[in-house]
Design a protein around this motif. Structure first.
Motif, short mmCIF file in Angstrom:
data_model
loop_
_atom_site.label_atom_id
_atom_site.label_comp_id
_atom_site.label_asym_id
_atom_site.label_seq_id
_atom_site.Cartn_x
_atom_site.Cartn_y
_atom_site.Cartn_z
N SER A 1 0.83 -1.21 0.00
CA SER A 1 0.00 0.00 0.00
C SER A 1 0.87 1.26 0.00
N GLY A 2 2.02 1.22 0.66
CA GLY A 2 2.91 2.39 0.65
C GLY A 2 3.47 2.68 -0.72
N ILE A 3 3.79 1.63 -1.46
CA ILE A 3 4.31 1.80 -2.82
C ILE A 3 3.21 2.32 -3.74
N ALA A 4 2.00 1.79 -3.58
CA ALA A 4 0.87 2.25 -4.40
C ALA A 4 0.56 3.72 -4.11
N ASP A 5 0.65 4.12 -2.85
CA ASP A 5 0.41 5.53 -2.50
C ASP A 5 1.47 6.43 -3.12
N PHE A 6 2.72 5.97 -3.12
CA PHE A 6 3.80 6.76 -3.73
C PHE A 6 3.55 6.97 -5.22
N PHE A 7 3.20 5.90 -5.93
CA PHE A 7 2.99 6.02 -7.37
C PHE A 7 1.70 6.75 -7.72
N SER A 8 0.77 6.87 -6.78
CA SER A 8 -0.44 7.63 -7.07
C SER A 8 -0.12 9.12 -7.24
N PHE A 9 0.99 9.57 -6.67
CA PHE A 9 1.39 10.97 -6.84
C PHE A 9 1.95 11.23 -8.24
N LEU A 10 2.25 10.21 -9.01
CA LEU A 10 2.82 10.38 -10.34
C LEU A 10 1.75 10.41 -11.43
N GLN A 11 0.50 10.62 -11.06
CA GLN A 11 -0.56 10.74 -12.05
C GLN A 11 -0.37 12.04 -12.82
N THR A 12 -0.71 12.02 -14.09
CA THR A 12 -0.48 13.17 -14.97
C THR A 12 -1.15 14.43 -14.44
N GLU A 13 -2.37 14.31 -13.95
CA GLU A 13 -3.09 15.49 -13.47
C GLU A 13 -2.36 16.13 -12.28
N ARG A 14 -1.84 15.31 -11.39
CA ARG A 14 -1.13 15.86 -10.23
C ARG A 14 0.20 16.51 -10.63
N ILE A 15 0.89 15.89 -11.57
CA ILE A 15 2.17 16.46 -12.03
C ILE A 15 1.92 17.80 -12.71
N LEU A 16 0.91 17.88 -13.58
CA LEU A 16 0.61 19.14 -14.26
C LEU A 16 0.17 20.22 -13.27
N ALA A 17 -0.61 19.85 -12.26
CA ALA A 17 -1.03 20.83 -11.24
C ALA A 17 0.18 21.36 -10.47
N THR A 18 1.12 20.48 -10.15
CA THR A 18 2.32 20.92 -9.44
C THR A 18 3.15 21.86 -10.31
#
Length: 114
Positions: free
Chosen positions: A8-25
């Motif tokens: 679950s920790g690894i899945a949570d980490f990779f959830s931050f690499l979604q395109t929408e989140r990267i573009l918002a950042t």
């Protein structure tokens, strides 16, 4: 006794690499303002010239890579990344510019010899 891995920790980490989140950042960072700031451009130019004159290829490649990537991201985000209605010219510039930028950086680091 084997312990099961907690994925679950690894899945949570990779959830931050979604395109929408990267573009918002990237939009929050205001790269468009940074790349248009004359003080930033002047400082980058002076640093690049010093690195070129002193033959510090790694520093020159890093400066060109960072400033070039910042410009590419700024250009692409200004024009949008939507693919509705066919191709997107901004994405083509991003991909082509990224390839050219990578080629220059690789040339400076690995191929060019003094």
């Amino acid at each position: 006794m084997e312990r099961a891995m907690d994925w679950s920790g690894i899945a949570d980490f990779f959830s931050f690499l979604q395109t929408e989140r990267i573009l918002a950042t990237l939009r929050q960072w205001n790269l468009g303002e940074l790349i248009a700031n004359p003080w930033f451009l002047g400082g980058a130019l002076v640093a690049a010239l010093i690195a070129f004159i002193m033959r510090w290829r790694m520093l020159l490649a890093a400066i060109l890579g960072c400033v070039g990537f910042a410009w590419l991201v700024s250009y692409t985000l200004e024009r949008g990344t939507s693919l509705e209605g066919g191709s997107n010219e901004a994405l083509l510039v991003f991909v082509g510019g990224g390839v050219a930028l990578a080629a220059v950086v690789l040339y400076l680091i690995f191929i060019r010899s003094d």
